[in-house]
Write a protein that holds these residues in place. Structure first.
Motif, PDB file in Angstrom:
ATOM      1  N   CYS A  73       0.858  -1.189   0.000  1.00 21.95           N
ATOM      2  CA  CYS A  73       0.000   0.000   0.000  1.00 21.95           C
ATOM      3  C   CYS A  73       0.893   1.238   0.000  1.00 21.95           C
ATOM      4  O   CYS A  73       1.875   1.299   0.744  1.00 21.95           O
ATOM      5  N   HIS A 121      -7.430   2.493   3.339  1.00 30.33           N
ATOM      6  CA  HIS A 121      -7.012   3.865   3.091  1.00 30.33           C
ATOM      7  C   HIS A 121      -7.797   4.507   1.950  1.00 30.33           C
ATOM      8  O   HIS A 121      -8.058   5.707   1.956  1.00 30.33           O
ATOM      9  N   TYR A 166      -0.264  -6.168   1.133  1.00 34.15           N
ATOM     10  CA  TYR A 166      -1.664  -6.621   1.045  1.00 34.15           C
ATOM     11  C   TYR A 166      -1.817  -7.573  -0.116  1.00 34.15           C
ATOM     12  O   TYR A 166      -0.975  -7.602  -1.023  1.00 34.15           O
ATOM     13  N   CYS A 223      -4.594   0.288  -0.405  1.00 34.70           N
ATOM     14  CA  CYS A 223      -5.465  -0.730   0.200  1.00 34.70           C
ATOM     15  C   CYS A 223      -6.872  -0.161   0.431  1.00 34.70           C
ATOM     16  O   CYS A 223      -7.054   1.053   0.484  1.00 34.70           O
ATOM     17  N   VAL A 279       0.274   4.091   1.107  1.00 37.75           N
ATOM     18  CA  VAL A 279       0.101   4.966   2.268  1.00 37.75           C
ATOM     19  C   VAL A 279       0.991   4.529   3.428  1.00 37.75           C
ATOM     20  O   VAL A 279       1.793   5.310   3.932  1.00 37.75           O
ATOM     21  N   ASP A 280       0.851   3.259   3.852  1.00 44.33           N
ATOM     22  CA  ASP A 280       1.637   2.828   5.014  1.00 44.33           C
ATOM     23  C   ASP A 280       2.717   1.804   4.661  1.00 44.33           C
ATOM     24  O   ASP A 280       3.457   1.375   5.538  1.00 44.33           O
TER      25      ASP A 280
HETATM   26 ZN   LIG Z   1      -3.145   1.169   3.170  1.00 47.84          ZN
END
Ligand SMILES: [Zn+2]
Length: 240
Positions: free
Chosen positions: A9, A52, A16, A49, A11-12
């Motif tokens: 992902c 998010h 996934y 993901c 973002v973090d």
């Molecule tokens: Zn995420």
């Protein structure tokens, strides 16, 4: 499982399964721009993901709702201002005129109304015939105006001389009334036109913004539903 690669992902950076989110290329333009404004280095091949992604989707829906609300309020304010505007003052023509009516004008109206009726003609013809018969045939021994009725001529001339200006007075007043009514109509038309224009703006806003936004939200719901469905299918596959 080679055909189900693991992805990160953006973002973090957590890993996934590919079914648990979407690639930026698969997002709608507005949501992709939202993600890119937070992560300027994100590419269309990057993955986000579902968790998010939901945040950005909700932010997008919120923004649509807010902009629609603001636009509606703006149009409503315009409408309220137009309704309260004094430019379009509408007067009751009959009331205004009857309030400013003087005694002389009322008498002029009555005389003009009576002078223009069959009743007046009937009474007048009767008086003329009676005058001529009484004086011509010297009935009851009365002959104050013998043939050719010079006094009658004088009386008729006097009546005509007085009646003409009285009728003119009444006509002037009805002309005033027409002018006021026309002015009123003009103001009413102006006001209706203004209100119609605002209504148009409202309808345009509804068809060009609100309905597409509603459809977009619906599309989002279907997208989320289909994601849930594919996740369910994936789970079922794994169980078997
Ligand atoms: Zn995420």
């Amino acid at each position: 499982m080679a055909e189900n690669p693991e992805v990160q992902c953006l973002v973090d950076g957590k890993t996934y399964h590919v079914d648990e989110g979407l690639y930026l290329a698969d997002l709608s333009t507005t949501i992709r721009q939202r993600v890119k404004s937070d992560y300027p280095e994100a590419k269309v091949t990057d993955f986000i993901c579902g968790h998010h992604l939901l945040k950005y989707r909700l932010a997008n829906v919120d923004a649509m709702i807010n902009s629609d609300l603001k636009q509606s309020q703006k149009i409503n304010r315009k409408l309220t201002r137009a309704m309260q505007s004094d430019d379009y003052e509408i007067t009751d023509v009959n009331e205004t005129l009857s309030k400013s009516l003087t005694f002389g004008e009322r008498v002029a109206d009555d005389v003009a109304r009576f002078g223009g009726s069959w009743g007046f003609i009937g009474i007048f013809v009767f008086i003329l015939l009676a005058w001529m018969l009484i004086n011509g045939l010297q009935l009851f021994g009365v002959h104050f105006d013998p043939y050719p009725f010079i006094l009658l001529n004088l009386v008729l001339s006097c009546i005509a001389a007085i009646q003409a200006p009285i009728i003119m007075m009444s006509q002037n007043r009805s002309a005033d009334r027409d002018r006021m009514a026309a002015e009123n109509d003009f103001h009413v038309n102006l006001k209706s036109e203004h209100e119609l224009r605002i209504l148009h703006a409202k309808l345009d806003h509804l068809s060009q913004n609100q309905i597409p936004h509603t459809l977009e939200v619906e599309k989002l719901q279907i997208e989320i539903l289909s994601e849930i469905r594919s996740e369910l299918a994936e789970l079922r596959d794994r169980q078997e």
